[in-house]
Design an enzyme around this catalytic site. Structure first.
Site, PDB file in Angstrom:
ATOM      1  N   LYS A  76     -68.157   6.908 -56.529  1.00 35.07           N
ATOM      2  CA  LYS A  76     -69.077   6.514 -55.457  1.00 35.07           C
ATOM      3  C   LYS A  76     -69.159   7.670 -54.470  1.00 35.07           C
ATOM      4  O   LYS A  76     -68.128   8.278 -54.121  1.00 35.07           O
ATOM      5  CB  LYS A  76     -68.551   5.259 -54.755  1.00 35.07           C
ATOM      6  CG  LYS A  76     -69.476   4.750 -53.640  1.00 35.07           C
ATOM      7  CD  LYS A  76     -68.919   3.493 -52.983  1.00 35.07           C
ATOM      8  CE  LYS A  76     -69.856   2.906 -51.955  1.00 35.07           C
ATOM      9  NZ  LYS A  76     -69.322   1.691 -51.312  1.00 35.07           N
TER      10      LYS A  76
ATOM     11  N   SER B 128     -72.467  -2.219 -51.336  1.00 36.88           N
ATOM     12  CA  SER B 128     -72.988  -0.874 -51.255  1.00 36.88           C
ATOM     13  C   SER B 128     -72.681   0.010 -52.461  1.00 36.88           C
ATOM     14  O   SER B 128     -73.325   1.048 -52.620  1.00 36.88           O
ATOM     15  CB  SER B 128     -72.447  -0.188 -49.997  1.00 36.88           C
ATOM     16  OG  SER B 128     -71.032  -0.061 -50.064  1.00 36.88           O
TER      17      SER B 128
ATOM     18  N   SER C 291     -68.312  -4.709 -51.114  1.00 33.88           N
ATOM     19  CA  SER C 291     -69.110  -3.693 -51.806  1.00 33.88           C
ATOM     20  C   SER C 291     -68.653  -3.284 -53.195  1.00 33.88           C
ATOM     21  O   SER C 291     -69.388  -2.580 -53.878  1.00 33.88           O
ATOM     22  CB  SER C 291     -69.218  -2.443 -50.944  1.00 33.88           C
ATOM     23  OG  SER C 291     -70.202  -2.648 -49.972  1.00 33.88           O
TER      24      SER C 291
HETATM   25  N1  GLN Z   1     -72.456  -5.931 -47.118  1.00 32.71           N
HETATM   26  C1  GLN Z   1     -71.407  -5.610 -46.194  1.00 32.71           C
HETATM   27  C2  GLN Z   1     -71.948  -4.725 -45.099  1.00 32.71           C
HETATM   28  O1  GLN Z   1     -73.101  -4.484 -45.091  1.00 32.71           O
HETATM   29  C3  GLN Z   1     -70.239  -4.982 -46.892  1.00 32.71           C
HETATM   30  C4  GLN Z   1     -70.418  -3.543 -47.196  1.00 32.71           C
HETATM   31  C5  GLN Z   1     -69.182  -2.941 -47.802  1.00 32.71           C
HETATM   32  O2  GLN Z   1     -68.311  -3.636 -48.301  1.00 32.71           O
HETATM   33  N2  GLN Z   1     -69.098  -1.624 -47.682  1.00 32.71           N
HETATM   34  O3  GLN Z   1     -71.242  -4.283 -44.253  1.00 32.71           O
END
Ligand code: GLN
Length: 491
Positions: free
Chosen positions: A76, A151, A175
């Site tokens: 990632k 994400s 994410s």
């Molecule tokens: N969807 C969550 C956010 O927007 C989690 C994102 C993540 O785990 N990096 O913060």
């Protein structure tokens, strides 16, 4: 013989027997990445990949045998890497090349894994659809009209489309788990502190945690074993010996107590997601597990708690992007303050700016007690609820996401709707507990559904065990999207 669909065990056997070289294997995946329409990768540099593959081949020739030696994987683009760009999906870092590797990258390279490149993600890992990336949306391999989740959407899409057998991800509020669920792969976020955050571009430091993504629990166990471990360079890293997360994979499930939080199976859960979850729970019961209803009464409060704490930490972490030290700098400005303002307005996308504003607000004098402190108190209560339940049951099971993947563009102007969809992943993040998502079927439009397993601190091996026993008896994790991403499962 198509290399890209083969299991890790079968690749391992051929690499070890020297019937296959790490270079051939890397080339096969690089060719697939090159031809792929998913926009899953931000940076691919075949010459760097092949240099790592040649090094792995030399180690294999010298007789070294370790689980990931010569196995390709994707990172990632939140983990910084020497050589490849490290962008965090942001214009702010669009051309940034790190002078050092993240600890996770170093560990995996030492284990002999071969890096295929950097995967697309929501900007600074903020989002649940991967649409917040400066590098554009990622397409879900199961349906080109659908988001892959976020994400870590690029990593999930890469594994689902067989562009990489394994990928790293990061999970702050879901994410790793949510894109794994939406792309029909397996992903695990370990206990907070288990995987080093050194060199992981920070979003919300008290929540950020690296995780493993792959086709199966067994593949994830091998990846996580190489990723996890104490790192003195991360002040929240836990001093604990390295573990072999595949040690308990085969353990029978008889007598396993699975808690089903009533708040996870309420009206907010779509019927097409509920049905495959119920079927998966029946399979686990057929293997001797016992399911009991439990309660996590503060589940709904995890949304306001998280969406205060995470932006607060983000506003602080992102203050380093000022156009002075590295990253984007505005071309035209009048004085220093104007340079900061223009640089940040140009370099950050709308969701990141929104979070910085919210974060600065909840931390400001007069609001700190009302919002930030309150959210921290809630966080403690949410963790206490889990602790109580996890003394009565071994693991908790539930949905990952209340719906299957939605369409690209469908919710992009509705941030709150996106936040609400995180309801089932945020609680374990706030409590610092390990969580796993495994594919258990398909919902509306033939889009994948994942089951979430949450465990006690350091009980990653248990979650992987439950998922592996499920995967031994079922083939959801072996289903592949049709080429071109027309929804519909083919075995
Ligand atoms: N969807 C969550 C956010 O927007 C989690 C994102 C993540 O785990 N990096 O913060």
């Amino acid at each position: 013989m198509t290399l890209h669909t083969r299991s890790l065990e079968s690749l391992r056997a051929d690499l070890d027997a020297r019937a296959l070289s790490a270079v051939e294997l890397a080339q096969a995946f690089l060719a697939r990445i090159e031809a792929s329409p998913h926009n899953a990768f931000i940076d691919v540099r075949p010459e760097l990949t092949l240099a790592q593959a040649r090094a792995a081949d030399r180690r294999l020739a010298a007789g070294e045998r370790t689980p990931l030696l010569g196995i390709p994987l994707a990172h990632k683009d939140i983990f910084v890497t020497e050589g490849w760009r490290s962008t965090a999906g942001s214009r702010m870092l669009a051309d940034y090349v790190s002078p050092f590797d993240a600890s996770v990258v170093t560990r995996l390279q030492a284990a002999g894994a071969v890096c295929l490149g950097k995967t697309n993600c929501d900007e600074f890992a903020m989002g649940s659809s991967n649409e917040n990336s400066w590098f554009g949306a990622v397409r879900n391999p199961w349906d080109a009209a659908a988001i892959p989740g976020g994400s870590s959407g690029g990593s999930a899409a890469a594994v689902a489309a067989d562009l990489a057998p394994l990928a790293t991800g990061t999970d702050t509020g879901g994410s790793v788990r949510q894109p794994a669920s939406m792309c029909g792969i397996t992903g695990i976020k370990p206990t907070y502190g288990r995987v080093s955050r050194f060199g992981m571009i920070a979003f919300a430091s008290s929540l950020d945690q690296g995780g493993a993504m792959g086709r199966s629990a067994s593949d994830c166990a091998h990846l996580l074993s190489a990723m996890a471990g104490f790192d003195p360079r991360d002040s929240t890293s836990i001093e604990r010996p390295d573990e072999d997360y595949s040690r308990d994979l085969e353990r029978p499930l008889s007598g396993l107590r699975i808690g089903l939080p009533r708040e996870f199976f309420g009206a907010g859960l779509d019927a097409d997601v509920r049905a495959p979850l119920e079927a998966a729970l029946s399979e686990l019961r057929a293997q001797g597990a016992v399911t009991v209803e439990v309660s996590l009464p503060r589940t709904a409060l995890s949304i306001p708690a998280y969406y205060v704490i995470a932006p607060a930490e983000a506003s602080s972490n992102l203050s380093r992007f000022d156009g002075v030290r590295y990253g984007h700098r505005a071309a035209h400005y009048t004085d220093l303050a104007d340079m900061y303002a223009r640089t940040r307005a140009e370099g950050f996308g709308p969701e990141v700016r929104r979070r910085i504003l919210v974060g600065a607000y909840v931390l400001s004098h007069g609001y700190y007690d009302a919002y930030y402190l309150k959210a921290q108190k809630l966080r403690r209560l949410i963790a206490d609820d889990f602790r109580a339940v996890l003394t009565e049951v071994d693991v908790i099971a539930g949905p990952v996401s209340p719906t299957v993947a939605w369409n690209i563009g469908e919710r992009s102007d509705d941030p709150v709707r996106n936040y609400l969809a995180d309801i089932f992943t945020l609680p374990a993040s706030l409590a610092g507990l390990p969580g796993l998502s495994m594919p258990v079927g398909f919902g509306a439009g033939g889009r994948p559904v994942g089951l979430q397993l949450i465990g006690r601190v350091f009980d990653e091996a248990r979650l992987l065990n439950v998922a592996h026993r499920f995967q031994r008896a079922t083939d959801w994790h072996q289903r592949r999207p049709a080429p071109g991403g027309a929804a519909g499962a083919s075995a």
